[in-house]
Design a protein around this motif. Structure first.
Motif, PDB file in Angstrom:
ATOM      1  N   GLN A 121      -2.938  -7.584  -0.430  1.00 30.75           N
ATOM      2  CA  GLN A 121      -2.050  -7.591   0.574  1.00 30.75           C
ATOM      3  C   GLN A 121      -1.233  -8.947   0.562  1.00 30.75           C
ATOM      4  O   GLN A 121      -0.160  -8.795   1.052  1.00 30.75           O
ATOM      5  CB  GLN A 121      -2.885  -7.607   1.829  1.00 30.75           C
ATOM      6  CG  GLN A 121      -3.654  -6.184   1.985  1.00 30.75           C
ATOM      7  CD  GLN A 121      -4.006  -5.793   3.442  1.00 30.75           C
ATOM      8  OE1 GLN A 121      -3.278  -6.208   4.308  1.00 30.75           O
ATOM      9  NE2 GLN A 121      -5.188  -5.526   3.653  1.00 30.75           N
ATOM     10  N   ALA A 122      -1.790  -9.745   0.148  1.00 26.49           N
ATOM     11  CA  ALA A 122      -0.966 -11.261  -0.074  1.00 26.49           C
ATOM     12  C   ALA A 122       0.144 -11.071  -0.856  1.00 26.49           C
ATOM     13  O   ALA A 122       1.302 -11.417  -0.684  1.00 26.49           O
ATOM     14  CB  ALA A 122      -1.940 -12.355  -0.492  1.00 26.49           C
ATOM     15  N   SER A 123      -0.127 -10.548  -2.029  1.00 26.31           N
ATOM     16  CA  SER A 123       1.017 -10.108  -2.959  1.00 26.31           C
ATOM     17  C   SER A 123       2.131  -9.329  -2.502  1.00 26.31           C
ATOM     18  O   SER A 123       3.272  -9.463  -2.716  1.00 26.31           O
ATOM     19  CB  SER A 123       0.579  -9.467  -4.370  1.00 26.31           C
ATOM     20  OG  SER A 123      -0.388 -10.116  -4.936  1.00 26.31           O
ATOM     21  N   LEU A 124       1.698  -8.048  -1.781  1.00 22.94           N
ATOM     22  CA  LEU A 124       2.654  -7.195  -1.177  1.00 22.94           C
ATOM     23  C   LEU A 124       3.509  -7.959  -0.218  1.00 22.94           C
ATOM     24  O   LEU A 124       4.906  -8.060  -0.059  1.00 22.94           O
ATOM     25  CB  LEU A 124       1.910  -6.120  -0.377  1.00 22.94           C
ATOM     26  CG  LEU A 124       2.975  -5.376   0.311  1.00 22.94           C
ATOM     27  CD1 LEU A 124       3.841  -4.678  -0.547  1.00 22.94           C
ATOM     28  CD2 LEU A 124       2.147  -4.032   1.028  1.00 22.94           C
ATOM     29  N   ILE A 163      -2.765   1.865   2.189  1.00 20.39           N
ATOM     30  CA  ILE A 163      -2.265   2.255   2.981  1.00 20.39           C
ATOM     31  C   ILE A 163      -0.815   1.491   3.243  1.00 20.39           C
ATOM     32  O   ILE A 163       0.270   2.108   3.232  1.00 20.39           O
ATOM     33  CB  ILE A 163      -2.860   2.809   4.338  1.00 20.39           C
ATOM     34  CG1 ILE A 163      -3.820   3.874   4.284  1.00 20.39           C
ATOM     35  CG2 ILE A 163      -1.905   2.947   5.498  1.00 20.39           C
ATOM     36  CD1 ILE A 163      -4.688   4.143   5.128  1.00 20.39           C
ATOM     37  N   ARG A 164      -0.995   0.013   3.140  1.00 24.37           N
ATOM     38  CA  ARG A 164       0.259  -0.828   3.166  1.00 24.37           C
ATOM     39  C   ARG A 164       1.154  -0.484   1.773  1.00 24.37           C
ATOM     40  O   ARG A 164       2.206  -0.520   2.190  1.00 24.37           O
ATOM     41  CB  ARG A 164      -0.379  -2.157   3.370  1.00 24.37           C
ATOM     42  CG  ARG A 164      -0.870  -2.215   4.813  1.00 24.37           C
ATOM     43  CD  ARG A 164      -0.967  -3.881   5.056  1.00 24.37           C
ATOM     44  NE  ARG A 164      -1.248  -4.076   6.485  1.00 24.37           N
ATOM     45  CZ  ARG A 164      -0.592  -4.265   7.590  1.00 24.37           C
ATOM     46  NH1 ARG A 164       0.850  -4.101   7.561  1.00 24.37           N
ATOM     47  NH2 ARG A 164      -1.150  -4.464   8.654  1.00 24.37           N
ATOM     48  N   LEU A 165       0.598  -0.231   0.941  1.00 25.76           N
ATOM     49  CA  LEU A 165       1.419  -0.150  -0.553  1.00 25.76           C
ATOM     50  C   LEU A 165       2.168   1.086  -0.223  1.00 25.76           C
ATOM     51  O   LEU A 165       3.614   1.171  -0.536  1.00 25.76           O
ATOM     52  CB  LEU A 165       0.677   0.041  -1.648  1.00 25.76           C
ATOM     53  CG  LEU A 165      -0.091  -1.221  -1.964  1.00 25.76           C
ATOM     54  CD1 LEU A 165      -1.007  -0.767  -3.538  1.00 25.76           C
ATOM     55  CD2 LEU A 165       0.821  -2.245  -2.563  1.00 25.76           C
ATOM     56  N   ILE A 166       1.664   2.297   0.090  1.00 34.11           N
ATOM     57  CA  ILE A 166       2.163   3.394   0.746  1.00 34.11           C
ATOM     58  C   ILE A 166       3.370   3.313   1.680  1.00 34.11           C
ATOM     59  O   ILE A 166       4.738   3.640   1.646  1.00 34.11           O
ATOM     60  CB  ILE A 166       1.415   4.690   1.118  1.00 34.11           C
ATOM     61  CG1 ILE A 166       0.325   5.009   0.062  1.00 34.11           C
ATOM     62  CG2 ILE A 166       2.170   5.895   1.569  1.00 34.11           C
ATOM     63  CD1 ILE A 166      -0.766   5.903   0.443  1.00 34.11           C
ATOM     64  N   ASP A 167       2.802   2.558   2.730  1.00 31.45           N
ATOM     65  CA  ASP A 167       3.979   2.408   3.816  1.00 31.45           C
ATOM     66  C   ASP A 167       5.082   1.681   3.343  1.00 31.45           C
ATOM     67  O   ASP A 167       6.335   2.005   3.793  1.00 31.45           O
ATOM     68  CB  ASP A 167       3.528   1.578   4.744  1.00 31.45           C
ATOM     69  CG  ASP A 167       2.629   2.443   5.749  1.00 31.45           C
ATOM     70  OD1 ASP A 167       2.463   3.579   5.701  1.00 31.45           O
ATOM     71  OD2 ASP A 167       1.749   1.711   6.571  1.00 31.45           O
ATOM     72  N   TYR A 168       5.059   0.773   2.451  1.00 30.82           N
ATOM     73  CA  TYR A 168       6.200  -0.069   1.747  1.00 30.82           C
ATOM     74  C   TYR A 168       6.857   0.740   0.566  1.00 30.82           C
ATOM     75  O   TYR A 168       8.155   0.698   0.610  1.00 30.82           O
ATOM     76  CB  TYR A 168       5.868  -1.644   1.677  1.00 30.82           C
ATOM     77  CG  TYR A 168       6.960  -2.461   1.265  1.00 30.82           C
ATOM     78  CD1 TYR A 168       7.759  -2.806   2.398  1.00 30.82           C
ATOM     79  CD2 TYR A 168       7.422  -2.850   0.042  1.00 30.82           C
ATOM     80  CE1 TYR A 168       9.072  -3.620   2.066  1.00 30.82           C
ATOM     81  CE2 TYR A 168       8.394  -3.656  -0.434  1.00 30.82           C
ATOM     82  CZ  TYR A 168       9.287  -4.096   0.749  1.00 30.82           C
ATOM     83  OH  TYR A 168      10.316  -4.868   0.372  1.00 30.82           O
ATOM     84  N   TYR A 169       6.089   0.956  -0.598  1.00 34.86           N
ATOM     85  CA  TYR A 169       6.702   1.352  -1.665  1.00 34.86           C
ATOM     86  C   TYR A 169       6.829   3.217  -1.768  1.00 34.86           C
ATOM     87  O   TYR A 169       7.231   3.456  -2.592  1.00 34.86           O
ATOM     88  CB  TYR A 169       5.838   0.984  -2.890  1.00 34.86           C
ATOM     89  CG  TYR A 169       6.023  -0.471  -3.017  1.00 34.86           C
ATOM     90  CD1 TYR A 169       7.302  -1.228  -3.444  1.00 34.86           C
ATOM     91  CD2 TYR A 169       4.802  -1.356  -3.093  1.00 34.86           C
ATOM     92  CE1 TYR A 169       7.419  -2.541  -3.621  1.00 34.86           C
ATOM     93  CE2 TYR A 169       4.979  -2.892  -3.558  1.00 34.86           C
ATOM     94  CZ  TYR A 169       6.104  -3.467  -3.638  1.00 34.86           C
ATOM     95  OH  TYR A 169       6.387  -4.502  -3.968  1.00 34.86           O
ATOM     96  N   HIS A 170       6.298   3.549  -0.616  1.00 40.95           N
ATOM     97  CA  HIS A 170       6.062   4.931  -0.549  1.00 40.95           C
ATOM     98  C   HIS A 170       5.372   5.742  -1.495  1.00 40.95           C
ATOM     99  O   HIS A 170       4.433   6.687  -1.241  1.00 40.95           O
ATOM    100  CB  HIS A 170       7.644   5.570  -0.255  1.00 40.95           C
ATOM    101  CG  HIS A 170       8.326   4.795   0.648  1.00 40.95           C
ATOM    102  ND1 HIS A 170       7.996   4.873   2.108  1.00 40.95           N
ATOM    103  CD2 HIS A 170       9.369   4.065   0.762  1.00 40.95           C
ATOM    104  CE1 HIS A 170       8.860   4.067   2.752  1.00 40.95           C
ATOM    105  NE2 HIS A 170       9.780   3.637   2.145  1.00 40.95           N
ATOM    106  N   THR A 171       5.861   5.556  -2.936  1.00 38.75           N
ATOM    107  CA  THR A 171       5.240   6.519  -4.029  1.00 38.75           C
ATOM    108  C   THR A 171       4.592   5.511  -5.184  1.00 38.75           C
ATOM    109  O   THR A 171       5.352   4.656  -5.193  1.00 38.75           O
ATOM    110  CB  THR A 171       6.102   7.495  -4.663  1.00 38.75           C
ATOM    111  OG1 THR A 171       7.274   6.888  -5.335  1.00 38.75           O
ATOM    112  CG2 THR A 171       6.688   8.582  -3.497  1.00 38.75           C
ATOM    113  N   PRO A 172       3.804   5.844  -5.761  1.00 38.18           N
ATOM    114  CA  PRO A 172       3.278   5.123  -7.025  1.00 38.18           C
ATOM    115  C   PRO A 172       4.367   5.154  -8.029  1.00 38.18           C
ATOM    116  O   PRO A 172       4.738   4.013  -8.533  1.00 38.18           O
ATOM    117  CB  PRO A 172       2.123   5.890  -7.456  1.00 38.18           C
ATOM    118  CG  PRO A 172       1.495   6.581  -6.204  1.00 38.18           C
ATOM    119  CD  PRO A 172       2.804   6.877  -5.416  1.00 38.18           C
TER     120      PRO A 172
END
Ligand SMILES: *[C@@H]1O[C@H](CO)[C@@H](O)[C@H](O)[C@H]1NC(C)=O
Ligand SMILES: *[C@@H]1O[C@H](CO)[C@@H](O)[C@H](O)[C@H]1NC(C)=O
Ligand SMILES: *[C@@H]1O[C@H](CO)[C@@H](O)[C@H](O)[C@H]1NC(C)=O
Ligand SMILES: *[C@@H]1O[C@H](CO)[C@@H](O)[C@H](O)[C@H]1NC(C)=O
Ligand SMILES: *[C@@H]1O[C@H](CO)[C@@H](O)[C@H](O)[C@H]1NC(C)=O
Ligand SMILES: *[C@@H]1O[C@H](CO)[C@@H](O)[C@H](O)[C@H]1NC(C)=O
Length: 403
Positions: free
Chosen positions: A389-392, A64-73
């Motif tokens: 999450q650390a990488s993000l 969900i954090r990836l989606i919040d920041y990068y929006h789409t794969p």
């Protein structure tokens, strides 16, 4: 064709730009790998084990954090479909969540699945998602408490663990905000739960917290005065530090005393966690206050959790200036150690993650020897979800820095 025409140059530049835009960041590459391995989903043929809930919930939170920041794969060339993963993993776990009395027999970790459920509920308004959320909320009222009012972590009478807070507190805050916004009494319960652990587990010499306590002081390991267990375990404190940061992010609808409490504890604990970092790697030892002792080692899940929490706390302005720069510096040093030492590039194109301790329970001797002799796992979701999450956080920092 005339070489070096303006159009040609534009095409070349576009191609270069696309190629670099299509380097998958480590967060995405690791997330793809977890999904490729079929992890963080309840296997079709068996009921979840007590530890499955947290694997699903923790990895869903990372996605969900990836989606919040990068929006789409597609924007970061991910090879897996994030929404599809969330849908599949949520469907795999909801059948086991719908009965509140049953839920109360699982560890508090079950509540980590709430973030994914809420995401599904907001996207699709399915009644299974909301029924599961309500059952989870009701199960908290059925959770046994010790004589001081602290929730048991699991079935062990009167024992509270740092670990459970990561799942309990953000769940209570999100649930309340969505389904019971007029009622803010939950903040007092949250402060009580966090503070019981703080006061009983506080370790004077290091300013860190031990794994848990037994309010009845009957456990073989219990300190006769406080009931505290003896060892400071990196992953249990990692859960607790992430709890303080993630809860601050959710705290704005609640009375100020909640965010003030969280911020005060976060500042205290971040300082001690930074002091406990190993100077050579920037990372943290399995038994945090006994660096270099026989059998002790740098542990990769707790280290990724501290890295995440310190980066995020600094980014969101939750730490005073000087501490924020120390937090970032330590987190960056540990992050590059994690990449150098624990991340493994597999021949089939996936990323592996090494050096994560399987589990440490207080249903044990709880001695130093116990903590350093638990097996290490390869590709444990506790490690990989924390690493995502650390990488993000490192990627967000780099983008801010170079843009
Ligand atoms: C890829 O290779 C690694 C290391 O051999 C293995 O653990 C993993 O199961 C393989 N497949 C996938 C889909 O990750
Ligand atoms: C819910 O779970 C409890 C405890 O496991 C069980 O006794 C009860 O029968 C279950 N209720 C339903 C409707 O399945
Ligand atoms: C748990 O605490 C309660 C209240 O202090 C006490 O009566 C009970 O004996 C304790 N249970 C165990 C197993 O220690
Ligand atoms: C508010 O929520 C608490 C649980 O956090 C509950 O015990 C209480 O009854 C609720 N109050 C109202 C007015 O709904
Ligand atoms: C820790 O320090 C506090 C305050 O200085 C003191 O009250 C407490 O007894 C100490 N606890 C231990 C276990 O030494
Ligand atoms: C994981 O770490 C252990 C201990 O350092 C090492 O023996 C093992 O080869 C590593 N595994 C991989 C796949 O790198």
């Amino acid at each position: 064709m005339r070489l070096l025409s303006a159009e040609y140059l534009t095409l070349v530049l576009l191609a270069i730009e696309n190629a670099s835009a299509c380097d998958r960041p480590y967060s995405v590459w690791m997330a793809d790998s977890v999904i490729a391995r079929g992890q963080a989903i309840v296997p079709g043929d068996s009921a979840p084990s007590a530890s499955t809930y947290l694997q699903v919930g923790f990895f869903q939170s990372a996605i969900i954090r990836l989606i919040d920041y990068y929006h789409t794969p597609a924007s970061v060339c991910a090879r897996k479909d994030w929404q599809e993963y969330l849908q599949t993993s949520t469907n795999s776990i909801t059948p086991y969540l719908l009965n509140a009395s049953k839920d109360a027999t699982y560890p508090l970790d079950r509540l980590s699945t709430g973030k994914g459920l809420l995401h599904q509920y907001e996207e699709f308004h399915t009644s299974t998602a909301s029924d599961s959320l309500h059952a989870l909320r009701d199960s908290i009222d059925l959770q046994p408490k010790n004589s001081l009012g602290g929730y048991w972590y699991f079935k062990y009478p009167n024992w509270s663990y740092l670990d459970g807070m990561y799942s309990l507190v953000p769940f209570l805050l999100s649930y309340n905000t969505h389904f019971d916004p007029q009622n803010s009494t939950v903040s007092d319960d949250i402060i009580r739960q966090l503070d019981l652990l703080w006061t009983h587990c506080y370790h004077n010499q290091s300013g860190l917290l031990v794994h848990g306590y037994d309010s009845s002081k009957k456990a073989s390991w219990a300190n006769p005065v406080t009931g505290a267990s003896p060892i400071i375990w990196d992953r249990s404190l990692g859960w607790y530090l992430m709890t303080l940061v993630d809860s601050l992010e959710l705290s704005s609808p609640f009375p100020r005393r909640l965010s003030e409490y969280l911020q005060r504890r976060l500042t205290q604990l971040a300082k001690s966690v930074i002091s406990a970092a190993d100077p050579n790697t920037g990372c943290w030892w399995q038994v945090m206050d006994q660096p270099g002792k026989q059998g002790n080692y740098i542990e990769s899940s707790g280290s990724a959790m501290f890295t995440t929490a310190l980066f995020r706390a600094a980014r969101l302005g939750y730490l005073p200036g000087h501490l924020a720069s120390e937090a970032k510096k330590t987190a960056e040093q540990c992050y590059s150690h994690l990449v150098d030492v624990f991340v493994v590039k597999n021949e089939n194109g996936t990323l592996g993650y090494n050096g994560t301790v399987s589990v440490c329970s207080l249903d044990s001797s709880a001695t130093y020897d116990y903590y350093v002799s638990q097996p290490l796992l390869y590709d444990s979701v506790h490690g990989t979800a924390a690493f995502v999450q650390a990488s993000l956080e490192q990627e967000i920092l780099d983008r801010t820095r170079y843009s």
